[in-house]
Write a protein that holds these residues in place. Structure first.
Motif, PDB file in Angstrom:
ATOM      1  N   GLU A 295      23.240 -61.420  28.365  1.00 17.99           N
ATOM      2  CA  GLU A 295      22.981 -59.984  28.258  1.00 17.99           C
ATOM      3  C   GLU A 295      22.691 -59.590  26.809  1.00 17.99           C
ATOM      4  O   GLU A 295      21.804 -58.777  26.543  1.00 17.99           O
ATOM      5  CB  GLU A 295      24.173 -59.173  28.794  1.00 17.99           C
TER       6      GLU A 295
ATOM      7  N   SER B 152      19.180 -60.833  25.948  1.00 14.31           N
ATOM      8  CA  SER B 152      18.159 -59.972  26.564  1.00 14.31           C
ATOM      9  C   SER B 152      18.021 -58.657  25.813  1.00 14.31           C
ATOM     10  O   SER B 152      16.902 -58.199  25.551  1.00 14.31           O
ATOM     11  CB  SER B 152      18.511 -59.681  28.023  1.00 14.31           C
TER      12      SER B 152
ATOM     13  N   GLU C 219      14.643 -57.334  23.797  1.00 10.66           N
ATOM     14  CA  GLU C 219      13.977 -56.071  24.114  1.00 10.66           C
ATOM     15  C   GLU C 219      13.803 -55.184  22.890  1.00 10.66           C
ATOM     16  O   GLU C 219      12.926 -54.326  22.880  1.00 10.66           O
ATOM     17  CB  GLU C 219      14.715 -55.353  25.234  1.00 10.66           C
TER      18      GLU C 219
ATOM     19  N   CYS D   2       9.328 -57.656  25.357  1.00  3.82           N
ATOM     20  CA  CYS D   2      10.131 -58.291  26.399  1.00  3.82           C
ATOM     21  C   CYS D   2      10.453 -57.280  27.491  1.00  3.82           C
ATOM     22  O   CYS D   2      10.862 -56.149  27.202  1.00  3.82           O
ATOM     23  CB  CYS D   2      11.428 -58.833  25.787  1.00  3.82           C
ATOM     24  N   HIS D   3      10.255 -57.710  28.743  1.00  2.44           N
ATOM     25  CA  HIS D   3      10.597 -56.837  29.863  1.00  2.44           C
ATOM     26  C   HIS D   3      10.753 -57.663  31.131  1.00  2.44           C
ATOM     27  O   HIS D   3       9.888 -58.490  31.453  1.00  2.44           O
ATOM     28  CB  HIS D   3       9.499 -55.776  30.061  1.00  2.44           C
ATOM     29  N   SER D   4      11.848 -57.465  31.830  1.00  3.72           N
ATOM     30  CA  SER D   4      12.089 -58.050  33.157  1.00  3.72           C
ATOM     31  C   SER D   4      11.810 -59.549  33.243  1.00  3.72           C
ATOM     32  O   SER D   4      11.100 -60.017  34.142  1.00  3.72           O
ATOM     33  CB  SER D   4      11.251 -57.316  34.212  1.00  3.72           C
ATOM     34  N   GLY D   5      12.360 -60.296  32.296  1.00  2.00           N
ATOM     35  CA  GLY D   5      12.256 -61.743  32.369  1.00  2.00           C
ATOM     36  C   GLY D   5      10.980 -62.350  31.815  1.00  2.00           C
ATOM     37  O   GLY D   5      10.723 -63.537  32.012  1.00  2.00           O
ATOM     38  N   TYR D   6      10.178 -61.541  31.123  1.00  2.00           N
ATOM     39  CA  TYR D   6       8.933 -62.026  30.526  1.00  2.00           C
ATOM     40  C   TYR D   6       8.807 -61.552  29.091  1.00  2.00           C
ATOM     41  O   TYR D   6       9.261 -60.460  28.737  1.00  2.00           O
ATOM     42  CB  TYR D   6       7.711 -61.487  31.288  1.00  2.00           C
TER      43      TYR D   6
ATOM     44  N   GLU E 154      -0.752 -56.245  35.573  1.00  2.00           N
ATOM     45  CA  GLU E 154       0.124 -56.869  34.580  1.00  2.00           C
ATOM     46  C   GLU E 154      -0.412 -56.645  33.161  1.00  2.00           C
ATOM     47  O   GLU E 154       0.347 -56.440  32.225  1.00  2.00           O
ATOM     48  CB  GLU E 154       0.274 -58.365  34.858  1.00  2.00           C
TER      49      GLU E 154
ATOM     50  N   HIS F 250       0.429 -53.178  32.142  1.00  2.00           N
ATOM     51  CA  HIS F 250       1.861 -53.148  31.838  1.00  2.00           C
ATOM     52  C   HIS F 250       2.124 -53.752  30.454  1.00  2.00           C
ATOM     53  O   HIS F 250       2.842 -53.163  29.632  1.00  2.00           O
ATOM     54  CB  HIS F 250       2.638 -53.908  32.919  1.00  2.00           C
TER      55      HIS F 250
ATOM     56  N   ARG G 121       7.133 -66.652  31.007  1.00  2.00           N
ATOM     57  CA  ARG G 121       8.206 -66.469  31.982  1.00  2.00           C
ATOM     58  C   ARG G 121       9.447 -67.137  31.415  1.00  2.00           C
ATOM     59  O   ARG G 121       9.475 -68.350  31.201  1.00  2.00           O
ATOM     60  CB  ARG G 121       7.826 -67.075  33.333  1.00  2.00           C
TER      61      ARG G 121
END
Length: 152
Positions: free
Chosen positions: A9, A12, A16, A40-44, A97, A100, A135
């Motif tokens: 956490e 991450s 971000e 960085c966002h949602s695992g990428y 994508e 985004h 990823r």
């Protein structure tokens, strides 16, 4: 100075808020490391680039790593390493994508400068932006804290 492992956490959250890292890739047992701006966002991790050596190498070997850090002093720093897989985001199949990625990167100061600005300054006029993402497969981090500051 005390050095502690960071939780997933914490890693991450740090990713971000970070925007500059060093991308490591390899081809035929030769490593290559370059600075990249990312979001960085949602695992990428999302990156804007142009075609060059790193893209050629990542197409051949999609296993990559990214290292980013924040250094306040020799005894206060954070370093996070991401291991992941390169995924190119070509048009038109990845237009959602790409939008985004663009919106995430637009929140960063001069996110486009490395990839496009430098080549335009050299007179290259027909430069196609290339979006890719990494990823995240694993990540780890270390945090150094100054013992005197913790006591204070």
């Amino acid at each position: 100075m005390e050095i502690n492992e960071m939780t997933a956490e914490e890693c991450s959250a740090f990713l971000e808020s970070a925007s500059l890292g060093r991308l490591g890739c390899s081809f035929e047992n030769q490593p290559y490391v370059v600075p990249v701006y990312f979001a960085c966002h949602s695992g990428y991790l999302y990156v804007l680039s142009t075609f060059g050596q790193k893209v050629k190498w990542m197409r051949a070997n999609p296993k990559v790593c990214v290292q980013t850090d924040e250094i306040q002093s020799h005894s206060q720093w954070i370093s996070v390493i991401v291991n992941g897989e390169y995924e190119e985001l070509p048009e038109p199949q990845y237009s959602v994508e790409r939008k985004h990625a663009s919106s995430l990167l637009a929140k960063r100061y001069h996110w486009w400068l490395n990839a496009l600005g430098e080549r335009q300054m050299r007179g290259e006029n027909s430069i196609e932006p290339l979006f890719f993402r990494i990823r995240i497969q694993s990540m780890s981090g270390l945090r150094a804290t100054d013992e005197e500051e913790r006591r204070g």
